[in-house]
Every structure is written in C-alpha cells, then in structure tokens.
Design a protein around this motif. Structure first.
Motif, short mmCIF file in Angstrom:
data_model
loop_
_atom_site.label_atom_id
_atom_site.label_comp_id
_atom_site.label_asym_id
_atom_site.label_seq_id
_atom_site.Cartn_x
_atom_site.Cartn_y
_atom_site.Cartn_z
N HIS A 81 -6.49 -4.06 -9.11
CA HIS A 81 -7.18 -5.29 -9.57
C HIS A 81 -8.48 -5.56 -8.82
N GLY A 82 -8.89 -4.66 -7.94
CA GLY A 82 -10.12 -4.88 -7.22
C GLY A 82 -10.09 -6.10 -6.33
N TYR A 83 -8.92 -6.41 -5.84
CA TYR A 83 -8.75 -7.61 -5.00
C TYR A 83 -9.48 -7.44 -3.68
N GLN A 84 -10.26 -8.45 -3.30
CA GLN A 84 -10.99 -8.41 -2.05
C GLN A 84 -10.12 -9.00 -0.94
N ASN A 85 -9.72 -8.15 0.00
CA ASN A 85 -8.83 -8.59 1.09
C ASN A 85 -9.63 -8.70 2.39
N VAL A 130 3.65 -2.48 2.38
CA VAL A 130 2.21 -2.26 2.51
C VAL A 130 1.70 -1.39 1.37
N ALA A 131 2.47 -0.35 1.01
CA ALA A 131 2.06 0.55 -0.07
C ALA A 131 1.95 -0.19 -1.40
N GLN A 132 2.90 -1.09 -1.68
CA GLN A 132 2.86 -1.86 -2.92
C GLN A 132 1.66 -2.80 -2.94
N PHE A 133 1.37 -3.42 -1.81
CA PHE A 133 0.23 -4.32 -1.76
C PHE A 133 -1.08 -3.55 -1.94
N GLN A 134 -1.17 -2.37 -1.36
CA GLN A 134 -2.37 -1.55 -1.54
C GLN A 134 -2.54 -1.16 -3.00
N ALA A 135 -1.43 -0.88 -3.68
CA ALA A 135 -1.50 -0.55 -5.10
C ALA A 135 -2.05 -1.72 -5.90
N PHE A 136 -1.63 -2.93 -5.55
CA PHE A 136 -2.12 -4.13 -6.20
C PHE A 136 -3.63 -4.29 -5.95
#
Length: 355
Positions: free
Chosen positions: A350-354, A340-346
């Motif tokens: 990159h401003g990814y809209q989740n 989860v921490a790695q995905f949050q860093a991504f």
C-alpha cells in the motif's frame, strides 16, 4: 455496634488493644478496607487513632520450614519434605500463590498422598480429592453422621457457588438453603419441620461454609467457591447453555484446567465444520491440511482460526472483571499477533509511509 463499644472502652490513654482477624477470602487491601468499614460513619477516627497491619505471605524459607515440621507427622506420607516441595512446585498455578498461604498449603500437603506416584496433579483434581477426603474425615474422626449424600451436597454447593457471584453478600441465607434442600430431600425426610431444619443445619455446618455478615453463610475460602462454580459452569460452557454472569479469577483458573481436557483439536474441528456447513468458508480464506489461511497482497499467507459464537470467559482481575460473556456471531482472526514480515508486506502493498 461492637466496634463503637470497643472504641469507647479505649478512651483512657493507657488502654491498648489489638484486634486480629483472618480474611479467608484473601482479598486485596482496598477490598478488605471496604468490607471492614462498609459504612463511613463507623469509627470516624479510625485512621487517626488506629494502625492497620497485614501479615505478608510466606517466603520460600518459611514454606520449607513448615514442610519440614508437618510432613514427618503425616500418617500416610510417601516421601520426605523435599519430595513434597518438588511435587507442589510442579502443580500449575500453585507456586508463588496458594502454597504461600498456610491453610491452603496444609490442605495441599495432606492431599498429595491420594495421588499415585507419577500421576499428574492439577488444581482441579487436587481440590476434588481434598474436599471429598475432608467430608470423609468429618465422618470418621469427628464421628459426624452427615445426612446428605456427598453427591447431593456437592451439587447444592455448585449451584450456591454460581449464585453467590450475583447475590448480594456472596452467600446464602438459612431460608434460601432450606428451599434448595427441599428440592433434593426425599419425601421420607420431609415429614416434619424439625427434620427439614436438621438437614439444613447439617448442610450449612458441614459444607465448607462459615457464618458471614447479615445472617448469611459464605464459603470458608474463595478458592472453594471458584472450584464449585467451575464444576457447575464447565458443562454449560461446553453445550452453550450457560448465561452471562460475573465470576472471579479463581473460577477462571479452574475452568481453564477443566476445559482443557475437552477442548481438543477434534473438538475445535467440529466447531469449524459446523460453521462452514452453515455459513460456508469466506472467499478470502483457503484451507490446507486442516489449517486455514488468508493471503496478503504480495502472496504472504497468514494462518487464521475461527472463533465460534456462544459463551466464553472474558476479563481478569482489574478494570474488566472476570465474567461469562456471550458472543452472538462467530468470526475469523489471525492465529498470532501481527509479525514484522506481515507488517512489511502491508507497507509494500500500500505504499505506507512508516516514519
């Protein structure tokens, strides 16, 4: 032909028959159906006129009852039946698998006294001791004069097991066994065709094989084939000489145990060092205390591992069948799945809209 004749004799309404058999390879039901009814024109009315039943595996109570009856009869027992049950349950991969099958459970029980108290027991070591003990039993109790040395017999069985995965029928014919034996027999044992035939019959009849379909001999249980194949393939996997080929889940299980003894951290480090010497370390990977990391845009570090090129075990029972495959190029990969921490860093980087 025999099935059609039985079917003809059963035409009277008052005729009844039960046909029984033991598929010693413990095949899945669909595999069993295909083996029994290999040609569609045999007994076209079989599904209408005949009921098919299959015995279930033993449950815990039946295993306990079997042990209570068998253990007191063992001449070299070293404990009561509860001791045996605890030792069997501790063997990796045996609980809820091999111990539920009567023939294999008896094999396990009779082999346990060959281990010292407290000695670790694994599937591979248990099979090795059982098979050698069984050859000795045939020599002593049955008074058989086994002509081949045990090491030669096992060497031939290992090659046969590997070849059986690619040969149609999964076994060996008498002529093929004869040719393999000729490579191992000394000239003094090749003095006549009668002597060669004597050795060939000895090998086929006293090597955990049984007559199969179409005049071939197959392993009396699929786990025996898996064990012998793993013994043959394991050193070839370690030195990289093995060629791609199909195997089965039994072989995969044995290989995982056998390779674990050799694939130590030092073994892995040498492979990484060899790759680094040849190709260097990618610029996006850093080393710290013998471990390797990549760094995400916000500074979070992810541990990496190197997967070297060469042969490896791929697949499992199901859509992708077990096999020896070949990786043509090594690569780096995250040691664990994305956290989860790695995905949050991504997301942050990159401003990814989740949604």
């Amino acid at each position: 032909r025999q099935l059609r004749e039985i079917d003809r004799l059963l035409k009277p309404d008052n005729a009844q028959v039960i046909l029984t058999g033991r598929p010693e390879f413990v095949m899945p039901r669909e595999e069993l159906e295909q083996a029994i009814w290999r040609h569609g024109d045999r007994l076209s009315n079989r599904f209408k006129d005949y009921d098919a039943y299959r015995l279930t595996l033993w449950d815990d109570d039946q295993v306990d009852l079997f042990l209570q009856q068998l253990v007191p009869k063992l001449p070299d027992r070293d404990g009561d039946w509860q001791d045996y049950r605890r030792r069997i349950d501790a063997i990796p991969g045996f609980a809820d698998d091999l111990e539920q099958r009567p023939v294999l459970l008896e094999m396990i029980v009779k082999t346990l006294p060959a281990f010292e108290p407290g000695e670790p027991i694994e599937r591979a070591s248990l099979y090795q001791r059982y098979l050698r003990k069984e050859l000795q039993r045939q020599k002593v109790e049955k008074g058989r004069e086994l002509l081949l040395d045990d090491s030669v017999r096992f060497e031939l069985l290992q090659k046969l097991a590997v070849d059986s995965y690619t040969d149609e029928g999964g076994g060996i014919s008498y002529p093929a066994a004869r040719e393999q034996l000729l490579e191992k027999l000394p000239p003094t044992e090749q003095i006549s065709e009668e002597r060669i035939a004597h050795h060939t019959r000895d090998f086929l009849q006293c090597s955990f094989l049984k007559p199969g379909p179409q005049d071939i001999f197959v392993f009396s249980h699929r786990s025996f084939r898996g064990y012998f194949a793993a013994k043959e393939l394991m050193p070839q996997l370690l030195d990289g000489s093995v060629q791609p080929q199909p195997i089965d889940q039994d072989c995969t299980r044995f290989l995982s145990e056998m390779l674990a003894e050799h694939c130590t951290p030092e073994f892995y480090r040498k492979q990484v060092q060899t790759a680094q010497t040849k190709n260097g370390l990618p610029e996006w990977i850093s080393e710290k205390d013998g471990r390797y990391f990549s760094t995400l845009p916000d500074g979070l570090q992810v541990e990496m591992v190197y997967v070297p090129k060469g042969p490896f075990v791929l697949g499992a029972e199901g859509a992708l069948k077990p096999q020896i495959a070949l990786l043509e190029k090594g690569f780096w990969i995250d040691k664990s799945p994305v956290t989860v921490a790695q995905f949050q860093a991504f997301v942050r980087a990159h401003g990814y809209q989740n949604p």
